[in-house]
Scaffold this motif. Structure first.
Motif, PDB file in Angstrom:
ATOM      1  N   THR A  27     -10.466 -19.725  83.969  1.00 40.78           N
ATOM      2  CA  THR A  27      -9.824 -19.691  85.137  1.00 40.78           C
ATOM      3  C   THR A  27      -9.828 -18.407  85.706  1.00 40.78           C
ATOM      4  OG1 THR A  27      -7.699 -19.367  84.058  1.00 40.78           O
ATOM      5  CG2 THR A  27      -8.302 -21.673  84.395  1.00 40.78           C
ATOM      6  N   PRO A  28      -9.392 -18.337  86.914  1.00 39.03           N
ATOM      7  CA  PRO A  28      -9.617 -16.913  87.443  1.00 39.03           C
ATOM      8  C   PRO A  28      -8.713 -15.809  86.651  1.00 39.03           C
ATOM      9  CG  PRO A  28      -9.698 -18.382  89.024  1.00 39.03           C
ATOM     10  CD  PRO A  28      -9.550 -19.266  87.848  1.00 39.03           C
ATOM     11  N   GLU A  29      -7.393 -16.474  86.275  1.00 37.67           N
ATOM     12  CA  GLU A  29      -6.338 -15.618  85.599  1.00 37.67           C
ATOM     13  C   GLU A  29      -7.118 -15.143  84.183  1.00 37.67           C
ATOM     14  OE1 GLU A  29      -5.790 -18.721  87.075  1.00 37.67           O
ATOM     15  OE2 GLU A  29      -4.641 -18.033  88.775  1.00 37.67           O
ATOM     16  N   GLU A  30      -7.698 -16.284  83.554  1.00 41.09           N
ATOM     17  CA  GLU A  30      -8.172 -15.817  82.042  1.00 41.09           C
ATOM     18  C   GLU A  30      -9.236 -14.978  82.192  1.00 41.09           C
ATOM     19  OE1 GLU A  30      -7.231 -20.434  80.322  1.00 41.09           O
ATOM     20  OE2 GLU A  30      -9.501 -20.007  81.078  1.00 41.09           O
ATOM     21  N   TYR A  31      -9.990 -15.086  83.299  1.00 48.83           N
ATOM     22  CA  TYR A  31     -11.218 -14.065  83.445  1.00 48.83           C
ATOM     23  C   TYR A  31     -10.549 -12.682  83.683  1.00 48.83           C
ATOM     24  CZ  TYR A  31     -15.652 -12.215  84.937  1.00 48.83           C
ATOM     25  OH  TYR A  31     -16.763 -11.409  84.988  1.00 48.83           O
ATOM     26  N   ALA A  32      -9.738 -12.500  84.445  1.00 49.68           N
ATOM     27  CA  ALA A  32      -9.075 -11.269  84.775  1.00 49.68           C
ATOM     28  C   ALA A  32      -8.649 -10.605  83.573  1.00 49.68           C
ATOM     29  CB  ALA A  32      -7.918 -11.266  85.763  1.00 49.68           C
ATOM     30  N   LEU A  34      -9.252 -11.740  80.039  1.00 50.21           N
ATOM     31  CA  LEU A  34     -10.259 -11.687  79.001  1.00 50.21           C
ATOM     32  C   LEU A  34     -11.553 -10.820  79.154  1.00 50.21           C
ATOM     33  CD1 LEU A  34      -9.558 -15.237  78.190  1.00 50.21           C
ATOM     34  CD2 LEU A  34      -9.680 -13.480  76.242  1.00 50.21           C
ATOM     35  N   ARG A  35     -12.164 -10.887  80.379  1.00 56.70           N
ATOM     36  CA  ARG A  35     -13.269 -10.160  80.725  1.00 56.70           C
ATOM     37  C   ARG A  35     -13.168  -9.050  81.423  1.00 56.70           C
ATOM     38  NH1 ARG A  35     -15.991 -11.310  77.108  1.00 56.70           N
ATOM     39  NH2 ARG A  35     -17.623 -10.588  78.207  1.00 56.70           N
ATOM     40  N   GLU A  36     -12.012  -8.851  82.144  1.00 61.64           N
ATOM     41  CA  GLU A  36     -11.843  -7.486  82.977  1.00 61.64           C
ATOM     42  C   GLU A  36     -10.860  -6.634  82.375  1.00 61.64           C
ATOM     43  OE1 GLU A  36     -11.194  -9.439  86.837  1.00 61.64           O
ATOM     44  OE2 GLU A  36     -13.372  -9.037  87.333  1.00 61.64           O
ATOM     45  N   GLY A  37     -10.086  -6.942  81.234  1.00 62.50           N
ATOM     46  CA  GLY A  37      -8.981  -6.247  80.535  1.00 62.50           C
ATOM     47  C   GLY A  37      -8.033  -5.962  81.439  1.00 62.50           C
ATOM     48  N   GLY A  38      -7.554  -6.917  81.761  1.00 59.97           N
ATOM     49  CA  GLY A  38      -6.375  -7.099  82.560  1.00 59.97           C
ATOM     50  C   GLY A  38      -5.111  -7.324  81.566  1.00 59.97           C
ATOM     51  N   THR A  39      -3.927  -7.430  82.214  1.00 63.34           N
ATOM     52  CA  THR A  39      -2.622  -7.654  81.317  1.00 63.34           C
ATOM     53  C   THR A  39      -1.903  -8.831  82.155  1.00 63.34           C
ATOM     54  OG1 THR A  39      -2.517  -5.549  80.526  1.00 63.34           O
ATOM     55  CG2 THR A  39      -0.720  -6.670  80.304  1.00 63.34           C
ATOM     56  N   GLU A  40      -1.605  -9.709  81.539  1.00 64.72           N
ATOM     57  CA  GLU A  40      -0.363 -10.502  81.905  1.00 64.72           C
ATOM     58  C   GLU A  40       0.953  -9.966  82.043  1.00 64.72           C
ATOM     59  OE1 GLU A  40      -0.607 -14.216  79.500  1.00 64.72           O
ATOM     60  OE2 GLU A  40       0.510 -13.140  77.915  1.00 64.72           O
ATOM     61  N   ARG A  41       1.660 -10.567  83.104  1.00 63.30           N
ATOM     62  CA  ARG A  41       3.032 -10.090  83.154  1.00 63.30           C
ATOM     63  C   ARG A  41       3.940 -10.372  81.907  1.00 63.30           C
ATOM     64  NH1 ARG A  41       5.824 -12.738  87.487  1.00 63.30           N
ATOM     65  NH2 ARG A  41       4.560 -14.498  86.628  1.00 63.30           N
ATOM     66  N   PRO A  42       4.702  -9.409  81.490  1.00 61.00           N
ATOM     67  CA  PRO A  42       5.627  -9.561  80.309  1.00 61.00           C
ATOM     68  C   PRO A  42       6.571 -10.896  80.577  1.00 61.00           C
ATOM     69  CG  PRO A  42       6.495  -7.661  81.592  1.00 61.00           C
ATOM     70  CD  PRO A  42       5.105  -8.057  82.349  1.00 61.00           C
ATOM     71  N   PHE A  43       6.819 -11.295  79.159  1.00 61.87           N
ATOM     72  CA  PHE A  43       7.822 -12.280  79.364  1.00 61.87           C
ATOM     73  C   PHE A  43       7.600 -13.728  79.987  1.00 61.87           C
ATOM     74  CE2 PHE A  43      10.067  -8.275  78.592  1.00 61.87           C
ATOM     75  CZ  PHE A  43      10.368  -8.596  77.208  1.00 61.87           C
ATOM     76  N   VAL A  44       6.283 -13.845  80.275  1.00 62.86           N
ATOM     77  CA  VAL A  44       5.802 -14.988  81.134  1.00 62.86           C
ATOM     78  C   VAL A  44       4.713 -15.795  80.191  1.00 62.86           C
ATOM     79  CG1 VAL A  44       6.180 -14.327  83.129  1.00 62.86           C
ATOM     80  CG2 VAL A  44       3.745 -14.088  82.357  1.00 62.86           C
ATOM     81  N   GLY A  45       4.281 -15.407  79.085  1.00 60.63           N
ATOM     82  CA  GLY A  45       3.229 -15.933  78.372  1.00 60.63           C
ATOM     83  C   GLY A  45       3.491 -17.232  77.507  1.00 60.63           C
ATOM     84  N   GLU A  46       2.628 -18.078  77.500  1.00 65.88           N
ATOM     85  CA  GLU A  46       3.199 -19.343  76.917  1.00 65.88           C
ATOM     86  C   GLU A  46       3.404 -19.128  75.222  1.00 65.88           C
ATOM     87  OE1 GLU A  46       0.504 -23.361  75.422  1.00 65.88           O
ATOM     88  OE2 GLU A  46      -0.381 -21.920  76.544  1.00 65.88           O
TER      89      GLU A  46
END
Length: 143
Positions: A27-32, A34-46
């Motif tokens: 998905t675009p979020e996963e790609y950002a 996993l492949r672009e080195g991004g970080t998801e926001r804290p305390f929202v991950g599954e």
């Protein structure tokens, strides 16, 4: 503050896809992340607070990376582990992108970005390491 160390691990990924193939799979979020080195926001991950028994795999390629046995509650906003499943399941890259030196953790099989590892923070774990991993980089096989 203690300097992070770089544990032993493979120097190069063992397999990869083209970026176009990754865009088709993720998905675009996963790609950002996993492949672009991004970080998801804290305390929202599954998996931030999940303590379910099982094995955590790379969301991109399915490689086994961590187990629930090494997961602990660091209250940092992301899933935390004190060690990977095995030393050759992840690889380490020096990351100076934010004006400080950190150690990036990547999947050894597909070179996807997982998060960072920090050492010497004083957590009551066997290694005193905190693998701070993005939930979106993982899937959990329960059991």
């Amino acid at each position: 503050m203690t300097q992070p160390h770089t544990p032993a691990g493979p120097a190069e990924p063992t397999g990869a896809r083209t970026e176009a193939q990754w865009r088709d799979i993720l998905t675009p979020e996963e790609y950002a992340v996993l492949r672009e080195g991004g970080t998801e926001r804290p305390f929202v991950g599954e998996y931030t607070d999940t303590m379910t028994t099982g094995t955590y795999r790379c969301r991109a390629c399915g490689a086994k990376l961590f187990t629930s046995q090494e997961k602990f509650g660091s209250h940092c906003g992301w899933p935390s582990f004190y060690a990977p499943l095995a030393k050759d399941t992840v690889r380490y890259i020096t990351d100076s992108s934010l004006g400080m030196e950190r150690v990036e953790v990547r999947c050894a099989a597909c070179d996807s970005h997982l998060g960072h590892v920090f050492h010497g923070e004083g957590y009551d774990t066997p290694t005193d390491d905190r693998y701070c991993i993005n939930s979106i980089s993982l899937t959990l096989d329960e059991g």
